[in-house]
Design an enzyme around this catalytic site. Sequence first.
Site, PDB file in Angstrom:
ATOM      1  N   HIS A   2      24.380  -1.254 -28.383  1.00 39.72           N
ATOM      2  CA  HIS A   2      23.463  -1.114 -29.513  1.00 39.72           C
ATOM      3  C   HIS A   2      23.849   0.112 -30.358  1.00 39.72           C
ATOM      4  O   HIS A   2      23.930   1.203 -29.857  1.00 39.72           O
ATOM      5  CB  HIS A   2      22.066  -1.042 -28.875  1.00 39.72           C
ATOM      6  N   ARG A   6      24.828   1.580 -40.243  1.00 40.99           N
ATOM      7  CA  ARG A   6      24.403   1.914 -41.624  1.00 40.99           C
ATOM      8  C   ARG A   6      25.124   1.067 -42.658  1.00 40.99           C
ATOM      9  O   ARG A   6      25.604  -0.009 -42.387  1.00 40.99           O
ATOM     10  CB  ARG A   6      24.587   3.414 -41.919  1.00 40.99           C
ATOM     11  N   ASN A  30      18.763  -2.358 -39.101  1.00 38.62           N
ATOM     12  CA  ASN A  30      18.143  -1.408 -40.040  1.00 38.62           C
ATOM     13  C   ASN A  30      19.213  -0.560 -40.709  1.00 38.62           C
ATOM     14  O   ASN A  30      19.250   0.653 -40.533  1.00 38.62           O
ATOM     15  CB  ASN A  30      17.119  -0.516 -39.317  1.00 38.62           C
ATOM     16  N   LYS A  88      15.597  -8.172 -33.100  1.00 44.13           N
ATOM     17  CA  LYS A  88      15.207  -6.832 -32.684  1.00 44.13           C
ATOM     18  C   LYS A  88      13.810  -6.498 -33.164  1.00 44.13           C
ATOM     19  O   LYS A  88      13.476  -6.720 -34.340  1.00 44.13           O
ATOM     20  CB  LYS A  88      16.207  -5.827 -33.284  1.00 44.13           C
ATOM     21  N   HIS A 127      12.777  -2.139 -29.109  1.00 44.92           N
ATOM     22  CA  HIS A 127      12.481  -0.706 -29.142  1.00 44.92           C
ATOM     23  C   HIS A 127      11.022  -0.585 -28.745  1.00 44.92           C
ATOM     24  O   HIS A 127      10.125  -0.659 -29.586  1.00 44.92           O
ATOM     25  CB  HIS A 127      12.722  -0.126 -30.545  1.00 44.92           C
ATOM     26  N   HIS A 170      17.255   1.573 -25.167  1.00 44.57           N
ATOM     27  CA  HIS A 170      17.184   3.042 -25.009  1.00 44.57           C
ATOM     28  C   HIS A 170      15.954   3.535 -24.251  1.00 44.57           C
ATOM     29  O   HIS A 170      15.079   4.191 -24.797  1.00 44.57           O
ATOM     30  CB  HIS A 170      17.314   3.750 -26.368  1.00 44.57           C
ATOM     31  N   ASP A 254      23.334   3.824 -29.071  1.00 42.80           N
ATOM     32  CA  ASP A 254      22.300   4.126 -30.062  1.00 42.80           C
ATOM     33  C   ASP A 254      22.801   5.141 -31.077  1.00 42.80           C
ATOM     34  O   ASP A 254      22.010   5.931 -31.605  1.00 42.80           O
ATOM     35  CB  ASP A 254      20.990   4.586 -29.413  1.00 42.80           C
TER      36      ASP A 254
HETATM   37  C1  NCD Z   1      17.221   4.777 -35.024  1.00 44.35           C
HETATM   38  C2  NCD Z   1      17.782   4.887 -36.422  1.00 44.35           C
HETATM   39  O1  NCD Z   1      17.985   6.003 -36.867  1.00 44.35           O
HETATM   40  O2  NCD Z   1      18.054   3.867 -37.035  1.00 44.35           O
HETATM   41  N1  NCD Z   1      16.800   6.068 -34.591  1.00 44.35           N
HETATM   42  C3  NCD Z   1      16.660   6.511 -33.332  1.00 44.35           C
HETATM   43  O3  NCD Z   1      16.204   7.644 -33.173  1.00 44.35           O
HETATM   44  N2  NCD Z   1      17.001   5.801 -32.281  1.00 44.35           N
HETATM   45  C4  NCD Z   1      16.137   3.792 -34.999  1.00 44.35           C
HETATM   46  C5  NCD Z   1      15.846   3.243 -33.673  1.00 44.35           C
HETATM   47  O4  NCD Z   1      16.745   2.878 -32.880  1.00 44.35           O
HETATM   48  O5  NCD Z   1      14.697   3.115 -33.362  1.00 44.35           O
HETATM   49 ZN    ZN Z   2      18.753   2.269 -31.961  1.00 41.39          ZN
HETATM   50 ZN    ZN Z   3      15.318   2.089 -31.416  1.00 38.01          ZN
END
Ligand code: NCD
Ligand code: ZN
Ligand code: ZN
Length: 354
Positions: A2, A6, A30, A88, A127, A170, A254
């Site tokens: 995961h 961006r 996202n 997700k 999440h 996570h 992550d």
């Molecule tokens: C993630 C993000 O920045 O897109 N941030 C995070 O702290 N893990 C969003 C997410 O995975 O919830």
């Molecule tokens: Zn994430």
């Molecule tokens: Zn997350």
Amino acid sequence: MHFHPRTGSVQQTVIGHTARVFARGIVMPNPTPTEPILTAKDVRLRRAELVRNTQGTGFTPLMTIKLTRDTTPQIIDGAVEEGVVAAKGFPDIIEIVKSYGGWESRFVVPDETFGRMEEVGLPFSWHCELPPDAGEKLGIPFTQREVECLALTEAAIYSRFPRLRIIVEHLSTAEAVRWVGNKLGETVEVNGVALPRVAGTLAIPHLFLTIDDVGGAKLHPHLFCKPTPRFYEDLSSIRAAAVSGLPCWSLGTDSAPWTRWRKECPEGNAGLFSAPVALPALAGLFEQAGRLDRLEDFVAKFGADFYGLPYNEGKITLVKDPEQPMKVRREYGGIVPYLAGEFLPWRIAGTTSN
Ligand code: NCD
Ligand code: ZN
Ligand code: ZN
């Protein structure tokens, strides 16, 4: 695996750190806070950008869509046709509403949508945290939101959709490790193959940090992420899970980059940019535990097993060479990585492609 690649110039800066090392990665839906990947059409657009930016690396982006209250069974069908590997959910699929004078939390995604995911074998990537208004409405502090959300998930999703496969992303607490661990061995048949019903990803921040690192002395915005790293017993149970060799645990880096100005500001964003250091840091952790032999399963196999994907043929070679350590840059195009400026004894010596 995961991660959050961006979009636009940030993607161009960061994607190589994942695409040059890994053969594939699960793309979180996202890319920016305001432009989520919601439908098959969004998947096509975002995948095309990723393919452009990873040309020549052999990297395959495994796409996902973001669940909302408007995700219909038809959207699920379209996304599956487009080849997505999961849908997700973020905390915004839970709403906290007044009921009988009190408050109640509930999922806003229609039951028919979870039902369709169950039918077509599309996993629910989760999440698992109650949204921020759980504080004010339910008096549940942010450190408890994962555990409370698991209880809701057990009642509203796990018990009601027995063939829906769930990957809890996570994990940040010892309780969550127990919740997933207790379901080890449960399987669901998808196209004639028995796949795990529940699994969990463990991410770099929760394998290395506690809440003290984030704000115990001074505030460290570059270590702030969601779920926020917790307490020492959580850290040790997450580390124990990672090196356990149990197939329910796989790496989800992550890696979630934000430019410096979006971290060092009054409302700093959550997320660590861990891609450049994830494997060297993990090698150190597995070495300390005397379990380097289990690193490959954790990084490359157990996640594939959950998704029912074949293993990669390529290899990543890590070497330990304290004489020639890896020096982590302080910044990559305005993004401060995890372990910025540090020297790591392990580094990636090379990769062979598939
Ligand atoms: C993630 C993000 O920045 O897109 N941030 C995070 O702290 N893990 C969003 C997410 O995975 O919830
Ligand atoms: Zn994430
Ligand atoms: Zn997350």
